[in-house]
Design a protein around this motif. Sequence first.
Motif, mmCIF file in Angstrom:
data_model
loop_
_atom_site.group_PDB
_atom_site.id
_atom_site.type_symbol
_atom_site.label_atom_id
_atom_site.label_comp_id
_atom_site.label_asym_id
_atom_site.label_seq_id
_atom_site.Cartn_x
_atom_site.Cartn_y
_atom_site.Cartn_z
ATOM 1 N N THR A 79 -35.988 99.448 -28.499
ATOM 2 C CA THR A 79 -34.674 99.801 -28.234
ATOM 3 C C THR A 79 -34.447 99.674 -26.769
ATOM 4 N N PHE A 80 -35.351 100.521 -25.925
ATOM 5 C CA PHE A 80 -34.640 100.887 -24.670
ATOM 6 C C PHE A 80 -34.522 99.451 -24.097
ATOM 7 N N ASP A 81 -35.577 98.523 -24.143
ATOM 8 C CA ASP A 81 -35.550 97.305 -23.403
ATOM 9 C C ASP A 81 -34.201 96.507 -23.675
ATOM 10 N N VAL A 82 -33.851 96.676 -25.063
ATOM 11 C CA VAL A 82 -32.610 95.823 -25.484
ATOM 12 C C VAL A 82 -31.601 96.557 -24.686
ATOM 13 N N LEU A 83 -31.487 97.766 -24.817
ATOM 14 C CA LEU A 83 -30.325 98.565 -24.047
ATOM 15 C C LEU A 83 -30.087 98.226 -22.635
ATOM 16 N N ASN A 84 -31.152 98.036 -22.042
ATOM 17 C CA ASN A 84 -31.335 97.669 -20.595
ATOM 18 C C ASN A 84 -30.533 96.200 -20.316
ATOM 19 N N GLY A 85 -31.128 95.302 -21.215
ATOM 20 C CA GLY A 85 -30.356 94.083 -20.892
ATOM 21 C C GLY A 85 -29.083 94.166 -21.335
ATOM 22 N N LEU A 86 -28.574 94.827 -22.264
ATOM 23 C CA LEU A 86 -27.430 94.959 -22.774
ATOM 24 C C LEU A 86 -26.317 95.591 -21.650
ATOM 25 N N ASN A 87 -26.761 96.536 -21.275
ATOM 26 C CA ASN A 87 -25.949 97.369 -20.272
ATOM 27 C C ASN A 87 -25.815 96.505 -19.222
ATOM 28 N N SER A 302 -29.222 90.986 -23.255
ATOM 29 C CA SER A 302 -28.087 90.304 -22.680
ATOM 30 C C SER A 302 -27.754 89.308 -23.166
ATOM 31 N N ALA A 303 -28.342 88.674 -24.041
ATOM 32 C CA ALA A 303 -28.041 87.621 -25.092
ATOM 33 C C ALA A 303 -26.680 88.187 -26.136
ATOM 34 N N ALA A 304 -27.240 89.435 -26.609
ATOM 35 C CA ALA A 304 -26.360 90.202 -27.439
ATOM 36 C C ALA A 304 -24.763 90.320 -26.785
ATOM 37 N N ALA A 305 -25.213 90.803 -25.449
ATOM 38 C CA ALA A 305 -23.601 91.056 -24.772
ATOM 39 C C ALA A 305 -22.950 89.779 -24.581
ATOM 40 N N ASP A 306 -23.503 88.715 -24.211
ATOM 41 C CA ASP A 306 -23.095 87.226 -24.014
ATOM 42 C C ASP A 306 -22.081 86.815 -25.300
ATOM 43 N N LEU A 307 -23.018 87.093 -26.326
ATOM 44 C CA LEU A 307 -22.263 86.644 -27.872
ATOM 45 C C LEU A 307 -21.059 87.411 -28.048
ATOM 46 N N LEU A 308 -21.279 88.716 -27.798
ATOM 47 C CA LEU A 308 -20.255 89.807 -28.041
ATOM 48 C C LEU A 308 -18.880 89.203 -27.106
ATOM 49 N N MET A 309 -18.916 88.880 -25.849
ATOM 50 C CA MET A 309 -18.033 88.520 -25.031
ATOM 51 C C MET A 309 -17.410 87.052 -25.642
ATOM 52 N N GLY B 68 -32.131 102.570 -11.439
ATOM 53 C CA GLY B 68 -33.229 101.759 -11.805
ATOM 54 C C GLY B 68 -33.285 101.513 -13.250
ATOM 55 N N LEU B 69 -32.153 101.601 -13.864
ATOM 56 C CA LEU B 69 -32.237 101.568 -15.596
ATOM 57 C C LEU B 69 -32.714 100.110 -15.851
ATOM 58 N N SER B 70 -32.175 99.388 -14.988
ATOM 59 C CA SER B 70 -32.021 97.632 -15.650
ATOM 60 C C SER B 70 -33.451 97.262 -15.289
ATOM 61 N N GLU B 71 -34.162 97.939 -14.320
ATOM 62 C CA GLU B 71 -35.325 97.275 -13.910
ATOM 63 C C GLU B 71 -36.299 97.062 -14.963
ATOM 64 N N GLU B 72 -36.695 95.873 -15.214
ATOM 65 C CA GLU B 72 -37.749 95.524 -16.302
ATOM 66 C C GLU B 72 -38.935 96.457 -15.835
ATOM 67 N N GLY B 73 -39.849 96.466 -16.867
ATOM 68 C CA GLY B 73 -41.260 97.127 -16.468
ATOM 69 C C GLY B 73 -41.247 98.538 -16.373
ATOM 70 N N ALA B 74 -40.413 99.207 -16.763
ATOM 71 C CA ALA B 74 -40.266 100.785 -16.438
ATOM 72 C C ALA B 74 -41.067 100.955 -17.734
ATOM 73 N N LYS B 75 -42.621 101.189 -17.316
ATOM 74 C CA LYS B 75 -43.729 101.604 -18.432
ATOM 75 C C LYS B 75 -43.360 102.759 -19.148
#
Lengths: 337, 337
Positions: A79-87, A302-309, B68-75
């Motif tokens: 969830t968190f990773d998806v949220l990051n990409g999205l944001n 990020s793909a979800a964001a793109d699609l929404l846009m 740093g929310l968008s940084e990947e690999g925030a474990k």
Amino acid sequence: MATVKDIAKQAGVSVTTVSRALNGYDDVSEKTRARIREIAESLNYSPNAMARSLVTNQSKTIGLLVSGLSEEGAKDHFTFDVLNGLNDRASEYGYDLILFNTNSAKQRVKSYAQLCRERRVEGVILQGVKVDDPYLQEVIESDIPCVLIDIPITGKNVGYVTTDNVLGAYEAVRYLIKQGHEAIAFMNGHEKAYVSGKRLEGYNQAMAEAGVPVDASWVLNGEFSEPVARDQALRFLQEHREVTAMFCSSDLMALGVMQASKRLGVTVPKDLSIVGYDDIVIAEYAHPSLTTVAQDKFQMGSAAADLLMDFLQGKETSGEKILPTNLVIRDSVTRLR
Amino acid sequence: MATVKDIAKQAGVSVTTVSRALNGYDDVSEKTRARIREIAESLNYSPNAMARSLVTNQSKTIGLLVSGLSEEGAKDHFTFDVLNGLNDRASEYGYDLILFNTNSAKQRVKSYAQLCRERRVEGVILQGVKVDDPYLQEVIESDIPCVLIDIPITGKNVGYVTTDNVLGAYEAVRYLIKQGHEAIAFMNGHEKAYVSGKRLEGYNQAMAEAGVPVDASWVLNGEFSEPVARDQALRFLQEHREVTAMFCSSDLMALGVMQASKRLGVTVPKDLSIVGYDDIVIAEYAHPSLTTVAQDKFQMGSAAADLLMDFLQGKETSGEKILPTNLVIRDSVTRLR
DNA sequence: TTGTAGGCGTTATCAA
DNA sequence: TTGATAACGCCTACAA
């Protein structure tokens, strides 16, 4: 808080001019623009996004609906990773994210769709909801543009993002077969999940290709839960000492299977090879480290964001984005013979 | 989208009546209220939160600024867990969360404070920012009520939430001492972090209490990073074979130390005992599983929401919330002798 | 118990 | 190049 009116007064011009100067219209002299800019700065002016939205009818906001967001102990970073990409991507488009969650303590009276309408979100991303979630229907029917994660529904302004689950599972099982395994069980998730069906397809496909008959009783239901998978595996492994490998539909379940193995004195990978799905952080640290099918969750966001846009900008689109997976080989599989 | 006007027209009343009927005022007859409610429902009416905000001057929104929310690999699940607690509690108060992130790809022109003012957030939660982050100053000076996570600043409408870092570290080290250790090194984080200072205090305190002299060169700087801690430990452990235990200021660093040990043929916990800090999910799955100082991150989030609400409601408050920690004993520490 | 009218801060239309 | 004015959808004195 300063408003256009304050600036107008101080600059000795009308609010119209202020608005246009600040928004970069070219029908205002550079001289007045400069003066207005200066005054705005000195007054610490920030436009009121709400007043603007009211008249432009654009909230520049997208809603994120996550089912089970508030549950503690969600071990997967998914969830968190998806949220990051999205944001990340949304902010590039000038949009901000607003979070809604369903299972609040005080049974929230308002429905998702209502929340979205109130905030006038321009679009919604839905994540972690089950296929039969009543909210799902509600949102889809609400005619708010909406993108689903891992639920394959398309329609007018409705689309989804997922990974290639058939292929991912297929490659995992084929890898096991190449390592000499034939007695391969499959710990799948619950049937309400779209991905489960797809991954079963991949499993069947790889087995068929190798000419290995599939016994339906070798496909277990771990409900995407660590303890459930553990218990299922406990039972199954005792009855079927002949199994040499198990493919799991999530890393969490794979960890459950590992626990079961340990309890039964079955050594991984010597006596039992295991492949997971997701590549959550723990996978790398498990003992032995887990071979798994990785999904790029950040990219899903990020793909979800793109699609929404695409929807918001009225672009032509199929409404589906299927991302690749990637088999990450670690230490939980052994070569047979 | 239906408005009060539409309802008024259809009900044959004024907008005033509609507004008051829907908002539960008691100066409207039950009969008309019922009729209005019905019409509102049939029209699928949702009040426009923005229009309402404009006039009430309340956005019912709080901003979440995460560096740093968008940084990947925030474990570490840290950020996410806090966010969950926050969102959960905020929604109980009828507030929604809006997410801002700083390090967007397109260098965002707008500052944090500006973003907050535009959206008219009533308050802000700041997380993951360094003590010397320019944003920090900006937000604090912006007179927007604000709650910091793990940064001890109080002021007018500024407060913070943290855990008892001195005590947490103290208990961890005392535990090691009780297990017979004396040669205890400390892998601390970078100096820009408030928590580092506090934990060092706890370490010193426990050592002093036990009458064990502290050698400053035994306090290392792992910068809260797994690889940095690994490299530091690699060097240190080679030079100091006499060390029997290491306390680490984060679980991630503890994992780094474990890697170093493995590489050097130093067995954990037989040859080296390790205690971490945070209790991230991986801790339980590491091999051996990690003894660590647990922080209730979810609770940190909800406490932050509570504190912010205190500010918004003008309640008297000290502006600080210090939550307890909890030593979780697993398998990475051995009893000496 | 209900209605009238004004205003929140912004943008858009049209005229000057 | 600028300004007056009317929206946007809602709430809230005040009047009826």
